[in-house]
Design a protein around this motif. Structure first.
Motif, PDB file in Angstrom:
ATOM      1  N   TYR A  28       0.826  -1.213   0.000  1.00  0.00           N
ATOM      2  CA  TYR A  28       0.000   0.000   0.000  1.00  0.00           C
ATOM      3  C   TYR A  28       0.859   1.261   0.000  1.00  0.00           C
ATOM      4  O   TYR A  28       0.559   2.223  -0.694  1.00  0.00           O
ATOM      5  CB  TYR A  28      -0.895  -0.052   1.241  1.00  0.00           C
ATOM      6  N   LEU A  48       0.438   3.893  -5.376  1.00  0.00           N
ATOM      7  CA  LEU A  48      -0.890   4.484  -5.186  1.00  0.00           C
ATOM      8  C   LEU A  48      -0.816   5.972  -4.891  1.00  0.00           C
ATOM      9  O   LEU A  48      -1.774   6.701  -5.118  1.00  0.00           O
ATOM     10  CB  LEU A  48      -1.614   3.766  -4.043  1.00  0.00           C
ATOM     11  N   TRP A  49       0.325   6.409  -4.370  1.00  0.00           N
ATOM     12  CA  TRP A  49       0.415   7.778  -3.881  1.00  0.00           C
ATOM     13  C   TRP A  49       1.467   8.616  -4.598  1.00  0.00           C
ATOM     14  O   TRP A  49       1.393   9.832  -4.593  1.00  0.00           O
ATOM     15  CB  TRP A  49       0.709   7.771  -2.378  1.00  0.00           C
ATOM     16  N   ARG A  76      -8.692   6.794  -7.793  1.00  0.00           N
ATOM     17  CA  ARG A  76      -9.418   7.150  -6.564  1.00  0.00           C
ATOM     18  C   ARG A  76     -10.137   5.919  -5.996  1.00  0.00           C
ATOM     19  O   ARG A  76     -10.148   5.712  -4.781  1.00  0.00           O
ATOM     20  CB  ARG A  76     -10.430   8.258  -6.839  1.00  0.00           C
ATOM     21  N   ARG A  79      -7.530   3.560  -4.511  1.00  0.00           N
ATOM     22  CA  ARG A  79      -7.080   4.118  -3.225  1.00  0.00           C
ATOM     23  C   ARG A  79      -8.124   3.893  -2.136  1.00  0.00           C
ATOM     24  O   ARG A  79      -7.795   3.513  -1.010  1.00  0.00           O
ATOM     25  CB  ARG A  79      -6.810   5.613  -3.352  1.00  0.00           C
ATOM     26  N   THR A  82      -8.346   0.082  -1.207  1.00  0.00           N
ATOM     27  CA  THR A  82      -7.181  -0.405  -0.465  1.00  0.00           C
ATOM     28  C   THR A  82      -7.084   0.242   0.916  1.00  0.00           C
ATOM     29  O   THR A  82      -6.599  -0.391   1.851  1.00  0.00           O
ATOM     30  CB  THR A  82      -5.876  -0.180  -1.254  1.00  0.00           C
ATOM     31  N   THR A  83      -7.555   1.466   1.054  1.00  0.00           N
ATOM     32  CA  THR A  83      -7.546   2.129   2.360  1.00  0.00           C
ATOM     33  C   THR A  83      -8.563   1.482   3.298  1.00  0.00           C
ATOM     34  O   THR A  83      -8.262   1.206   4.464  1.00  0.00           O
ATOM     35  CB  THR A  83      -7.820   3.634   2.217  1.00  0.00           C
ATOM     36  N   TYR A 132      -7.060  -1.672 -10.983  1.00  0.00           N
ATOM     37  CA  TYR A 132      -5.737  -1.128 -11.299  1.00  0.00           C
ATOM     38  C   TYR A 132      -5.133  -1.853 -12.496  1.00  0.00           C
ATOM     39  O   TYR A 132      -4.592  -1.227 -13.413  1.00  0.00           O
ATOM     40  CB  TYR A 132      -4.817  -1.243 -10.086  1.00  0.00           C
TER      41      TYR A 132
END
Length: 177
Positions: A28, A48-49, A76, A79, A82-83, A132
């Motif tokens: 992540y 992801l970031w 988005r 994210r 996965t969050t 993804y």
């Protein structure tokens, strides 16, 4: 009741839940969900970031700085899924430990919540990976999935296995009563 008197299914589920959390947390937070290579050299990576460009020694930058103020809806969604999965994966080992030491947390509804959270976390990660992956550029361009994505998939598999072990443990406890 404590750790020593917990069933073998519960102990293994706790171990798997911890490993699932560890693998997904690394996947992540790292910047290698996809990698671009040219002549055997990594020229760019994307997480992801952040996105990293090594071809011109630009280093890594947050998506918000890349030049586009709009992040794709697919990213988005990935994210968000996965969050949520990460939060569920944090809750599962905590819930398992609580159920080992506090009798209030051994009720069937709480056990079902543990199972549901573990399985839901794994499913959310798998859905995020599919979203993804559907957006990846074909591998003949030198862009392919990388190790961060693989670690998150391993975390998802361990999380689903955790849920399965909790189901087995619940049935075993129910039949022994």
């Amino acid at each position: 009741m404590g750790f020593g008197s917990a069933s073998i299914f519960t102990k293994i589920a706790l171990l798997l839940a911890g490993l699932a959390l560890l693998f997904h947390l690394i996947g992540y937070s790292s910047n290698s969900w996809q990698k671009a290579e040219s002549f055997g050299q990594t020229i760019a990576e994307e997480g992801l970031w952040k996105t990293c460009n090594y071809a011109f020694n630009q280093g890594c930058v947050d998506y918000d700085v890349v030049g586009t103020s709009k992040i794709a809806d697919e990213m988005r969604t990935v994210r968000a899924f996965t969050t949520i999965a990460l939060l569920l994966m944090i809750a599962v080992p905590v819930a398992i430990v609580l159920s080992m030491f506090i009798s209030l947390f051994r009720s069937m509804i709480f056990v079902i919540a543990q199972m549901g959270a573990a399985i839901a976390a794994g499913v959310l990660i798998i859905i995020a990976v599919i979203i993804y992956g559907s957006d990846l550029i074909p591998s003949n361009t030198g862009v392919h999935a990388s190790w961060s994505l693989a670690l998150s998939v391993v975390g998802a598999i361990f999380s689903i296995a955790t849920g399965g072990l909790l189901v087995l443990g619940a049935f075993r406890n129910k039949s022994s009563e």
